[in-house]
Design an enzyme around this catalytic site. Structure first.
Site, short mmCIF file in Angstrom:
data_model
loop_
_atom_site.label_atom_id
_atom_site.label_comp_id
_atom_site.label_asym_id
_atom_site.label_seq_id
_atom_site.Cartn_x
_atom_site.Cartn_y
_atom_site.Cartn_z
NE ARG B 30 32.39 -6.33 -53.69
CZ ARG B 30 32.11 -5.24 -54.41
NH1 ARG B 30 32.66 -5.05 -55.57
NH2 ARG B 30 31.25 -4.37 -53.97
CG HIS B 165 14.32 19.18 -42.27
ND1 HIS B 165 15.71 19.14 -42.35
CD2 HIS B 165 13.89 19.05 -43.55
CE1 HIS B 165 16.08 19.01 -43.61
NE2 HIS B 165 15.01 18.94 -44.36
CD GLN B 167 11.63 17.29 -48.05
OE1 GLN B 167 10.89 17.70 -48.94
NE2 GLN B 167 12.90 16.99 -48.28
O1 LIG Z 1 13.60 18.31 -51.01
P1 LIG Z 1 15.08 18.16 -50.79
O2 LIG Z 1 15.39 17.64 -49.42
O3 LIG Z 1 15.85 19.37 -51.13
O4 LIG Z 1 15.54 17.03 -51.84
C1 LIG Z 1 15.86 15.72 -51.54
O5 LIG Z 1 14.71 14.91 -51.29
C2 LIG Z 1 13.81 14.78 -52.37
C3 LIG Z 1 12.70 13.84 -51.94
O6 LIG Z 1 13.19 12.57 -51.62
C4 LIG Z 1 14.49 14.26 -53.64
O7 LIG Z 1 13.59 14.32 -54.70
C5 LIG Z 1 15.73 15.10 -53.95
O8 LIG Z 1 16.42 14.50 -55.04
C6 LIG Z 1 16.62 15.15 -52.72
O9 LIG Z 1 17.76 15.91 -52.97
O1 LIG Z 2 31.69 -5.31 -58.95
P1 LIG Z 2 32.11 -3.91 -58.60
O2 LIG Z 2 32.32 -3.05 -59.79
O3 LIG Z 2 33.26 -3.86 -57.65
O4 LIG Z 2 30.85 -3.30 -57.79
C1 LIG Z 2 29.92 -2.38 -58.27
O5 LIG Z 2 28.99 -2.96 -59.17
C2 LIG Z 2 28.16 -3.98 -58.64
C3 LIG Z 2 27.19 -4.41 -59.69
O6 LIG Z 2 26.35 -3.35 -60.10
C4 LIG Z 2 27.41 -3.50 -57.38
O7 LIG Z 2 26.75 -4.60 -56.78
C5 LIG Z 2 28.37 -2.87 -56.36
O8 LIG Z 2 27.63 -2.32 -55.29
C6 LIG Z 2 29.20 -1.80 -57.07
O9 LIG Z 2 30.10 -1.21 -56.17
#
Ligand SMILES: O=P(O)(O)O[C@H]1O[C@H](CO)[C@@H](O)[C@H](O)[C@H]1O
Ligand SMILES: O=P(O)(O)O[C@H]1O[C@H](CO)[C@@H](O)[C@H](O)[C@H]1O
Lengths: 348, 348
Positions: B30, B165, B167
């Site tokens: 697609r 880095h 976490q």
């Molecule tokens: O802690 P960071 O790197 O600022 O934040 C990122 O990682 C986190 C842990 O996966 C997520 O909850 C945050 O949404 C993302 O932005």
């Molecule tokens: O079918 P669409 O709108 O092109 O595609 C979108 O919706 C789908 C269904 O949630 C997802 O699988 C695709 O990753 C998203 O890009």
């Protein structure tokens, strides 16, 4: 110091999925210097001769979209699911299991014009959409055990066409989310002889802490266990199993409450609030004749934005590998949405 | 016509999560006219006096990052988890359940320079990172039942700081993913008296269909049930429960295979391939003394890109409301990665 859910970290239980979410309200203070999104506010022309969803346009497949005047439904030209095809052999190894998947992918345009949405359509036009949703759910539900109606709104949510439309993927199997919800609703019913979401509705109506908007027939609430910052659930005040069970009063009231919900979303960060939304109801197809009193029909809105039209919540690292985490409490998010106007701001 | 998994839609079972994924290989055709991302290839200076992760820079909290020379570990200034705080009351309503969450969020810089990564560091420097990963896992694992080490690479994955880095979020509770994996590994072990992932490893080594790269100690494979287009799992060839159980030979071999994996990723679409990655091992803390032979330590890489450096897979609508879906088969994805060079392309 006593525990305050709006200040202190805690876990909350999601009884529909039987899992937990980590709530860390104290973290909302952290500065954000990561990726920002383009705010979704682009102007879309009423008609675009190159847009395959517009009336009269020839699609990539060579088929012509007719000059429709209300809603328009057709089979997706690039479907993720086909009705026919060779079946996999049953797997003899439990670590390499394959199962057959049959289904169909439907596209439904809401309106012939590209520049309209729930916030600008008349009640009659919204009712047309709701009635078409119900009609399609009914037709597809005769054949398929699960009919998933969903809309991806906005590019941020993977929507590849700005014309107002939704999709319906219907399958010969219960997808994971449906299977898990069904299981948990059933367990609760076996224990209490009451549908879980009906009990939940009554408690939320009393607590009044997470209500976004309500009318005679519907309640829009941020679930106690919401994962996305401004996630909402749309619950019927009178218990029904499926979209097809709604009566005229419920349909009309839904046509009134949906534009209010979307307007509140749009007003919050002054943009076309992106989201994926969809409906869940009791399984259909071969299960249409089974007694499923544990089910309550409901709508789900999953919007990604967190702080502004350009800063979204990333469900990455910790969320993918361990558990969903949110900064803003559902109560705070509900208050923010509740105080928005019911009518959408005017775009210049 | 006979069933061909590279052509025909089917479901695949994930034995770690006890759920299914929809594979629709025919859909790869697609066209895509939706959102595209900025390819991740931005030049980062070796030192940026405004970057809080660089040696000698004062952070938003007022603390100064010392002039470190190898890895550097500190507590997150805006943690999602705190070690202390008031506890929620036990909930008397099963629809509104709260639980206590305690924990700590650690940040670990890989190197004093901002412009380096696994693909450019020496084996000795990578070994330093691995040893620090293990040391932190050990220290935090004494107190916490789950120590989730993860890295978000790239802005597309919510990473807000380009300095290399990772976490570590350590918790007093088993997060959902850990709990579910633990449960399914245990079930398999009770049935077969063999660790699931050890059996899986042996079968993948024989089938050779999904291998991305291997060396004496490690196998990198696209799981049969992968959700993300180029998701990989890093498995030890000799069974171990935790990162802390690795011996010198395993650590050295890991320091050799990780830069190859990342180089292959980067070479595929000629960019800094975004991903979230992390490690899963047997629970720790109060469970350190329990016998957990069902566990196998492993690494997980979840990259979002699908077709190019700018087109990602959106896990939206259907995926959020129903079930994960993929277009490209894991076998096809593994072949694409396998054929990439082991050394990263040179950025101009
Ligand atoms: O802690 P960071 O790197 O600022 O934040 C990122 O990682 C986190 C842990 O996966 C997520 O909850 C945050 O949404 C993302 O932005
Ligand atoms: O079918 P669409 O709108 O092109 O595609 C979108 O919706 C789908 C269904 O949630 C997802 O699988 C695709 O990753 C998203 O890009």
């Amino acid at each position: 110091m006593s525990f305050n859910p709006n200040e202190h970290q805690h876990l909350r239980y999601n009884p529909l999925k039987d899992d937990w979410i980590l709530v860390s309200p104290h973290r909302a203070l952290r500065p954000w210097s990561g990726q920002t999104e383009t705010p979704a506010i682009e102007k879309v022309p009423k008609f675009d001769p190159s847009n395959p969803l517009c009336p009269g346009v020839t699609r990539a497949s060579g088929k012509v979209t007719p000059k429709y005047e209300s809603t328009y439904v057709f089979e997706n030209d690039f479907p993720a699911l086909l009705e026919e095809g060779p079946e996999p052999e049953p797997s003899d190894d439990e670590l390499f299991q394959t199962k057959s998947a049959k289904g169909t992918c439907t596209v439904m345009c809401y309106h012939p014009h590209s520049d309209v949405y729930f916030t600008s359509l008349s009640k009659k036009e919204i009712l047309d959409i709701i009635n078409e949703w119900i009609k399609q759910t009914e037709i597809l539900g005769k054949k398929y055990v699960w009919v998933q109606l969903f809309e991806n709104r906005g590019q941020m949510m993977g929507c590849s066409n700005p014309h107002p439309h939704c999709q319906i993927w219907s399958t010969s199997f219960l997808p994971n989310e449906a299977r898990i919800t069904d299981l948990n609703l059933r367990k609760y019913y076996q224990k209490h002889q009451r549908p879980l979401l009906q009990d939940y509705l009554e408690k939320e109506l009393k607590k009044k802490e997470r209500i976004v908007v309500e009318n005679k027939e519907w309640l829009v609430v941020i679930p106690y266990w919401a994962v996305w910052p401004f996630e909402t659930m749309v619950l019927p005040k009178r218990q029904i199993l499926r979209f097809t069970d709604t009566d005229q009063a419920q349909r009309e009231a839904l046509a009134e409450i949906l534009p209010i919900l979307v307007s509140k979303y749009d007003n919050l960060f002054k943009c076309n609030f992106p989201y994926s939304m969809g409906w869940h109801g009791a399984p259909t197809g071969e299960k249409l004749n089974q007694c499923q009193p544990h089910w309550t029909f409901h709508g789900l809105y999953y919007p990604p934005l967190l702080r502004s039209a350009t800063v979204k919540k990333f469900m990455v690292g910790y969320e993918m590998l361990a558990q969903a985490q949110r900064d803003l409490t559902p109560e705070k998010a509900a208050a923010l949405l509740r105080e928005q106007q019911n009518v959408r701001f005017k775009t210049e």
